[in-house]
Design an enzyme around this catalytic site. Structure first.
Site, PDB file in Angstrom:
ATOM      1  N   HIS A   7      41.757  42.193  38.340  1.00  0.00           N
ATOM      2  CA  HIS A   7      42.662  41.632  39.357  1.00  0.00           C
ATOM      3  C   HIS A   7      41.862  41.482  40.657  1.00  0.00           C
ATOM      4  O   HIS A   7      41.537  42.469  41.297  1.00  0.00           O
ATOM      5  CB  HIS A   7      43.873  42.540  39.568  1.00  0.00           C
ATOM      6  N   LEU A   8      41.557  40.221  41.014  1.00  0.00           N
ATOM      7  CA  LEU A   8      40.781  39.975  42.241  1.00  0.00           C
ATOM      8  C   LEU A   8      41.693  39.772  43.456  1.00  0.00           C
ATOM      9  O   LEU A   8      41.221  39.753  44.589  1.00  0.00           O
ATOM     10  CB  LEU A   8      39.856  38.772  42.052  1.00  0.00           C
ATOM     11  N   ARG A   9      42.993  39.601  43.204  1.00  0.00           N
ATOM     12  CA  ARG A   9      44.039  39.561  44.248  1.00  0.00           C
ATOM     13  C   ARG A   9      44.026  38.335  45.152  1.00  0.00           C
ATOM     14  O   ARG A   9      44.947  38.142  45.931  1.00  0.00           O
ATOM     15  CB  ARG A   9      43.994  40.815  45.142  1.00  0.00           C
ATOM     16  N   ASN A  56      48.099  36.955  38.176  1.00  0.00           N
ATOM     17  CA  ASN A  56      49.243  37.370  39.000  1.00  0.00           C
ATOM     18  C   ASN A  56      48.910  37.457  40.483  1.00  0.00           C
ATOM     19  O   ASN A  56      49.136  38.460  41.142  1.00  0.00           O
ATOM     20  CB  ASN A  56      49.831  38.694  38.495  1.00  0.00           C
ATOM     21  N   HIS A  85      50.378  41.530  27.884  1.00  0.00           N
ATOM     22  CA  HIS A  85      50.671  42.845  28.471  1.00  0.00           C
ATOM     23  C   HIS A  85      51.921  43.322  27.727  1.00  0.00           C
ATOM     24  O   HIS A  85      53.029  42.872  28.023  1.00  0.00           O
ATOM     25  CB  HIS A  85      50.897  42.673  29.974  1.00  0.00           C
ATOM     26  N   HIS A 142      44.992  46.224  27.432  1.00  0.00           N
ATOM     27  CA  HIS A 142      45.119  47.674  27.696  1.00  0.00           C
ATOM     28  C   HIS A 142      45.960  48.464  26.691  1.00  0.00           C
ATOM     29  O   HIS A 142      47.013  48.994  27.025  1.00  0.00           O
ATOM     30  CB  HIS A 142      45.624  47.939  29.115  1.00  0.00           C
ATOM     31  N   ASN A 162      49.973  51.201  34.887  1.00  0.00           N
ATOM     32  CA  ASN A 162      50.800  50.570  33.875  1.00  0.00           C
ATOM     33  C   ASN A 162      49.932  49.794  32.879  1.00  0.00           C
ATOM     34  O   ASN A 162      49.244  48.866  33.290  1.00  0.00           O
ATOM     35  CB  ASN A 162      51.793  49.615  34.551  1.00  0.00           C
ATOM     36  N   ASP A 194      40.944  46.441  33.743  1.00  0.00           N
ATOM     37  CA  ASP A 194      42.238  46.355  34.440  1.00  0.00           C
ATOM     38  C   ASP A 194      42.087  46.831  35.890  1.00  0.00           C
ATOM     39  O   ASP A 194      42.975  47.501  36.429  1.00  0.00           O
ATOM     40  CB  ASP A 194      43.339  47.134  33.706  1.00  0.00           C
ATOM     41  N   HIS A 200      44.747  48.257  45.264  1.00  0.00           N
ATOM     42  CA  HIS A 200      45.937  48.266  46.120  1.00  0.00           C
ATOM     43  C   HIS A 200      45.558  48.867  47.465  1.00  0.00           C
ATOM     44  O   HIS A 200      44.803  49.834  47.515  1.00  0.00           O
ATOM     45  CB  HIS A 200      47.052  49.122  45.506  1.00  0.00           C
TER      46      HIS A 200
END
Ligand SMILES: [Zn+2]
Length: 431
Positions: free
Chosen positions: A60-62, A92, A179, A232, A278, A305, A309
């Site tokens: 997740h590179l955001r 996402n 997922h 995952h 998660n 994963d 944050h």
């Protein structure tokens, strides 16, 4: 293409006998004893293990949208420091990567950052809302050439949508990465459902919520004759289902995260949300099954994963905290501890599970190749000696939510080469 020439002296390819690796023009030119130094840049790699550049199927590179947590630039710096030469960027983001425009934007940001190839993952459904299919064909035809599609963060729980997505990507050899989380069984879930959740009074996330979706999706993939990748995997029961699906010859592949190979659910007793993730951390028995499955190939690969944050989303009470852990910079060290240190995998096995297989699943043609003359010079030099505590302040990721903070782990990534040019040297960013 790089015009640099490097001589890597005395490295041990896949942990074998020492050899000199000559890199020029972006390619591996020669591997063997006693290549001449000449006018080249020379690296003394005595005692270091050489592995092909690592490939992450799940990062997740955001960016775009949550640049306070990570950017393509900081995330790919973390990736390079962890030994990665390619990462798949999950969809996402804000906006969601569900159109040709957004995946091309992420693909371009990756090229600008230059430290690591960024392959965008496309969303399966519009806005990851699970109601209608996104424009999978347009993303596949875009400059980003998307082949992996996932609503990761959310489960494609509607069986009809999942079936249609599998049918759609079959036409161009794509794969749906699921997922697996049955939403009704995990409403309000905070951690693994079991003895510890009962003790702590936190709402449980039962193994069956993962296993039921994986079983359904394996059956759908077989019915449609298309490719499913399970993100995952976290339970022993999931491993059994995937083993069964593979025994049938179905196109099912799977990944496990470093944290699910090392950490157990009793860490939640600290109520420190750094351990909130998660799918959740599971039990020691699950870890044993996941390690055995990665060793025997039932689980194809390790995927991080990596889920950064900002502090305010993590350093709060458990119930309010975000799910997720960072992982790019510690992945190889954790796999060393959990798999090599236990004798379950040798370094050739690590290269297979962290480079060749994920590159194959991700349909990447420029990565995952052997360390041999004539192949692109994507490689890592790893020092297996010594152990040191993980210091979150020393990490390049913009976020600090590593569950390994203060944990003593083996090894250190000393250098990473992308197409013949170093992105990391002496354990530090080279550019
Ligand atoms: Zn996920």
């Amino acid at each position: 293409m790089s015009v640099e020439t490097w001589l890597i002296r005395g490295a041990r390819p896949l942990g074998g006998d020492p050899a000199d690796i000559l890199v020029t023009g972006g390619m591996i030119a020669e591997i063997g004893p006693g290549a001449a130094a000449g006018q080249r840049n020379v690296i003394d790699a005595d005692g270091l293990i050489a592995l092909p550049g690592l490939v992450d199927l799940h990062t997740h590179l955001r960016e775009p949208g949550r640049e306070d947590a990570e950017t393509v630039a900081t995330g790919t710096a973390a990736a390079a420091l962890g030994g990665f030469t390619a990462v798949h960027a999950m969809a996402n983001t804000e906006p969601v990567a569900d159109t040709a425009g957004v995946v091309e934007q992420i693909w371009r940001l990756g090229r600008q950052a230059g430290r690591c190839d960024v392959q965008p993952v496309g969303a399966v459904t519009v806005g990851i809302a699970g109601r209608r299919l996104a424009e999978l064909g347009a993303m596949a035809d875009s400059a980003a050439r998307v082949r992996v599609f996932s609503d990761d963060g959310q489960c494609v729980s509607d069986a009809v949508l999942m079936r249609r997505a599998l049918e759609y990507v079959k036409a161009f050899g794509g794969v749906i990465a699921q997922h697996a989380q049955e939403p009704r069984l995990t409403e309000g879930a905070q951690m693994n459902e079991g003895e510890v959740s009962g003790m702590l009074g936190l709402a449980g996330w039962p193994a069956v919520a993962e296993e039921a979706v994986i079983a359904r999706d394996c059956l759908l993939a077989a019915h449609v004759g298309s490719a499913l990748h399970v993100c995952h995997v976290s339970t022993a029961g999931s491993v059994e289902i995937i083993r069964w699906a593979k025994s049938k010859g179905w196109q099912v592949t799977a990944e496990v995260t470093p944290h699910h190979l090392l950490l157990t659910d009793d860490l939640a007793a600290s109520y420190d949300p750094v351990f909130k993730v998660n799918p959740p951390l599971r039990t020691a028995a699950d870890i044993a099954a996941l390690r055995a499955a990665l060793a025997d190939g039932t689980i194809d690969c390790v995927a991080t994963d990596h889920a950064p944050h900002p502090l305010e989303d993590k350093e709060t009470e458990w119930a309010a905290a975000a799910f997720g852990m960072t992982g790019l910079e510690t992945a190889l060290r954790v796999v060393h501890e959990a798999m090599v240190g236990t004798g379950l995998l040798d370094w050739a096995g690590v290269a297979d599970r962290m480079s060749a297989r994920p590159a194959g699943i991700g349909r990447l043609t420029a990565h995952g190749h052997p360390l041999a003359p004539g192949w692109p010079a994507n490689l890592v030099l790893y020092d297996p000696a010594g152990r040191a505590a993980v210091d979150p302040a020393a990490l390049a990721s913009k976020s600090r939510n590593t569950p390994f903070a203060g944990m003593v782990l083996p090894g250190r990534v000393m250098a990473t080469f992308l197409r013949g040019s170093p992105t990391v040297l002496d354990g530090k960013l080279a550019r």
